[in-house]
Enzyme design. Structure first.
Site, PDB file in Angstrom:
ATOM      1  N   GLU A 281      51.588  57.380  58.585  1.00  0.00           N
ATOM      2  CA  GLU A 281      52.749  57.798  58.973  1.00  0.00           C
ATOM      3  C   GLU A 281      53.367  56.401  59.666  1.00  0.00           C
ATOM      4  O   GLU A 281      54.462  55.914  59.495  1.00  0.00           O
ATOM      5  CB  GLU A 281      52.889  58.712  59.986  1.00  0.00           C
ATOM      6  N   GLU A 365      55.324  77.261  64.639  1.00  0.00           N
ATOM      7  CA  GLU A 365      54.970  76.256  63.825  1.00  0.00           C
ATOM      8  C   GLU A 365      53.344  76.282  63.346  1.00  0.00           C
ATOM      9  O   GLU A 365      53.274  75.522  62.510  1.00  0.00           O
ATOM     10  CB  GLU A 365      55.384  74.611  64.327  1.00  0.00           C
TER      11      GLU A 365
END
Ligand code: HC1
Ligand code: SF4
Length: 568
Positions: A281, A365
Site C-alpha cells: 500500500e 468491520e
C-alpha cells in the site's frame, strides 16, 4: 545542588527536586498512593507525609520541594500515625472484600494496609453503593473500589490527552466519571486501558473474556485456536515471578497448549502478512502520488482516537486491518478450508497486551469471513489467571514450538511489539521490494527507543523517505497536529496508542512502568536477533498463503479479507 538532612544524614541533591524525589535518589522508601511516576503530583492522599523541622504540619513529600538546610524525618511516631490514619480513612468506605477483587494480591491499598500494620479500622464510614459500569467493551469501572487518587484521570488527560474521565460531585459523593455522568461506553474513551495500569486498586479492570474462553475450550464441537501477540512472550513470565525482560516464547506455547487450545498459533504470522499488505500500500501510494503520509493502523486505541479527534486524517490511515484481525480472517477462511472445518465451529482467541483489542474484535468491520473473525481477546493478565486456575506454572514448562502454518514468523514481526517496530519491519521489506537489492544493515536504530516522537530519513536508492514514530496518544496528538497544519513532511508514520508500544499496553501485567517497559523492549529485540529470518517478505508460510489462496498483495481477495474502511 542543595544540602539537606534526611533522618539525620547529610545528603546533597539537585535543587528543585521534591522531598520524595530526593528520598528516592537516596534509596529511602516513602510510601505513596496518589503519586505516580510520569504524572503531575497533587498531594491528595497524604500517604507520603513527612516531618520537616520548623513546620507545624506534616507535608506531602511528593509536592514539597527541598530547600537548603532542610531537615526531614521520614519516620517518626507522628508520621507513622498520620499515614495510618489517612489509610484507615480510605479503608473506612472501601468494600473490604479483597478475596472477590481482580487485584487481590496486586493491590496497592492492600499492600499499604499490610505494610502499615493496619489490623482494624477505627472509623466505620458509610459505604458507597455504585452500580458497576460494564458499558465499555474493554474497561470495567467499579466506583465502589475507587479511592479517588486520580491517577486514572491524570493518565487519561496528561499521557493520552483523551480527557474521557474526571472528578465529579463533592465530598462523600465525589466520584470519577466520564463527563455528564455517562457510562464509559458512551464517552470518548478509546479503550486503551492505560488507566487500568495506573489504578492502585480494583476500581478499573478489563472486561473479562475468561469464562467465554473456558466454555469454548470445553465445548467438544468447537475447534479453538489461539494467536499470541508479539508483546506477550516478553511479559507473560512476570505474573509467574520471572524478571521483566525474560523471553518466554517456548514455555508460553507449551503452557497454552496445556490449557486446552486445539492449535497454538502466532499473531506474528499475521504481522508479517500486514507488512506485505501495508508495504505494498505504501509503495503504491508513494509511486502513484496517493495520499501521504500513510499512517499505520494496527493499534485499535489509536484508530478510535483518530475517529474522535482526527477524522479529517482518515484517508491517511492505512486500510490494512491489524494483525489480530488479519489472523482471524485468514484462520476462518484459508485455514478452515484447509482443514475442512465450518468456520462457525471455529473459535479464534487472541492473547493481547491490549484492552482495545476486545473492542476491535467486536467492530462491525471485522466480520469478513462471514462470522466474527476473532471471537475473544484476553489480556496478558487474564491469560496468566487462566493458567494459574489450571495449576500451570509457566516456569516449569518445556520449550515447545508454535503449530504450522499460522505459527511461522520472522524477526520483523517480533519487533511489532515495541514502539518503532512496525516502521522498522515495513522499512526492511519496502526497501528490498522497491530496489530489488538486499538491505545491508537491517537494524533501524533511529526508530527504536523510548523517546516520545522519533524521526528518520531513509535513503531508498537515492530517494529520501521521511518517517516518524509516535507512541502514547499525547505524543501522537503533537505529531498529528503538525501533519494537519501541513508543517510536517512525512511519507510514513507509525502510531501506537500506548507508551512504549504494545509492550506497554493496557492489558499487560501490573506493574508496568518505564523501567519495565524498557526491559520488555530489550527482550523484543532479542527475539528478533535470534530468529533465522528477519524480513516479513521472507516468511515461507506467508508466501504460501499468497500462492495457494490470496493471489496478489493488495489484490481483490486480500482487499476483501485484510483491509477495511473505518465507519465511525
Ligand atoms: Fe500489538 Fe499488533 S503489535 S497491535 O502492539 O500490530 O496488542 O503485541 O498484537 O494486531 O502483531 C497489540 C502487540 C499486536 C496486532 C501485531
Ligand atoms: Fe482514558 Fe484510555 Fe482509560 Fe479510556 S481506557 S478512560 S481513554 S486512559
Amino acid at each position: 545542588l542543595v544540602t539537606i538532612f534526611i533522618d539525620g544524614r547529610e545528603v546533597q541533591v539537585p535543587d528543585g527536586v521534591t522531598i520524595l524525589e530526593a528520598c528516592k535518589m537516596e534509596k529511602i522508601h516513602i510510601p505513596t498512593l496518589c503519586y505516580m511516576e510520569g504524572l503531575s503530583s497533587w498531594g491528595g492522599c497524604r500517604i507520603c507525609v513527612v516531618e520537616v523541622e520548623g513546620q507545624p504540619n506534616l507535608v506531602a513529600s511528593c509536592v514539597t520541594p527541598v530547600r537548603e538546610g532542610m531537615k526531614i524525618r521520614t519516620v517518626s511516631k507522628k508520621v507513622r500515625e498520620a499515614r495510618k490514619t489517612n489509610l484507615e480513612l480510605l479503608l473506612s468506605n472501601h468494600p473490604l472484600d479483597c478475596q472477590l477483587c481482580d487485584r487481590n494480591g496486586s493491590c496497592e491499598l492492600q499492600e499499604l494496609a499490610y505494610e502499615f500494620g493496619v489490623r482494624e479500622i477505627r472509623f466505620q464510614g458509610e459505604r458507597k453503593t455504585y452500580e458497576v459500569d460494564q458499558s465499555s467493551p474493554s474497561v470495567k469501572r467499579d466506583a465502589n473500589r475507587c479511592i479517588l487518587c486520580g491517577r486514572c484521570v491524570r493518565t487519561c488527560a496528561e499521557v493520552q490527552t483523551v480527557f474521557a474521565i474526571d472528578f465529579a460531585n463533592r465530598s462523600f459523593d465525589t466520584i470519577i466519571s466520564p463527563s455528564l455522568g455517562l457510562p464509559l461506553g458512551q464517552s470518548v474513551c478509546v479503550n486503551c486501558g492505560q488507566c487500568i495500569l495506573s489504578c492502585p486498586t480494583g476500581a478499573l479492570s478489563e472486561v473479562s473474556h475468561i469464562e467465554m474462553v473456558w466454555d469454548a475450550i470445553e465445548d467438544p464441537d468447537k475447534f479453538v485456536i489461539l494467536q499470541t501477540a508479539p508483546a506477550i512472550r516478553v511479559s507473560i513470565g512476570e505474573p509467574f515471578g520471572l524478571p521483566p525482560g525474560t523471553v518466554s516464547t517456548g514455555k508460553m506455547v507449551a503452557a497454552f497448549r496445556r490449557l486446552g487450545f486445539d492449535k497454538v498459533f502466532d499473531t506474528n504470522f499475521a504481522a508479517d502478512l500486514t507488512i506485505i499488505e501495508e508495504g505494498t500500500e505504501f509503495i503504491n501510494r508513494f509511486k502513484k502520488g496517493g495520499k501521504l503520509p500513510l499512517i499505520t493502523s494496527c493499534s485499535p486505541g489509536w484508530i478510535k482516537f483518530m475517529e474522535h479527534f482526527y477524522p479529517d486524517l482518515m484517508e491517511n490511515v492505512s486500510t490494512c486491518k491489524s494483525p489480530q484481525q488479519m489472523f482471524g480472517a485468514v484462520a476462518k477462511t484459508y485455514y478452515a478450508q484447509k482443514l475442512g472445518i465450518d468456520p462457525n465451529n471455529m473459535v479464534v482467541v487472541s492473547i493481547m497486551p491490549c484492552t482495545a483489542k476486545k473492542f476491535e474484535c467486536q467492530r462491525d468491520e471485522m466480520k469478513s469471513s462471514g462470522c466474527q473473525d476473532v471471537d475473544y481477546s484476553l489480556t496478558t493478565r487474564e491469560a496468566a489467571r487462566m493458567l494459574k486456575e489450571k495449576g500451570i506454572d509457566l516456569r516449569e514448562m518445556p520449550e515447545e514450538d508454535f503449530d504450522d502454518p499460522l505459527g511461522i514468523s520472522t524477526g520483523a514481526a517480533a519487533v511489532f511489539g515495541a514502539t518503532g517496530g512496525v516502521m522498522e519491519a515495513a522499512l526492511r521489506s519496502v526497501y528490498e521490494i522497491l530496489t530489488g537489492k538486499t538491505l545491508g544493515k537491517i537494524d533501524f536504530y533511529d526508530v527504536r527507543g523510548i523517546e516520545g516522537i522519533k524521526e528518520a530519513t531513509v535513503d531508498i536508492d537515492g530517494t529520501a523517505v521521511n518517517v516518524a514514530v509516535a507512541h502514547g496518544l499525547g505524543n501522537a496528538r503533537k505529531l498529528l497536529d503538525r501533519v494537519r497544519s501541513g508543517e510536517a513532511n512525512y511519507h510514513f508514520i507509525e502510531i501506537m496508542a500506548c507508551p512504549g508500544g504494545c509492550i506497554g499496553g493496557g492489558g499487560q501485567p501490573i506493574p508496568t512502568n518505564l523501567e519495565i517497559r524498557m526491559r520488555r523492549i530489550e527482550a523484543i529485540y532479542e527475539v528478533d536477533r535470534k530468529l533465522p529470518l528477519r524480513k516479513s517478505h521472507e516468511n515461507p508460510a506467508v508466501k504460501q498463503l499468497y500462492e495457494e489462496f490470496l493471489g496478489e498483495p493488495n489484490g481483490e481477495k486480500a482487499h476483501h479479507l485484510l483491509h477495511t474502511h473505518y465507519v465511525p
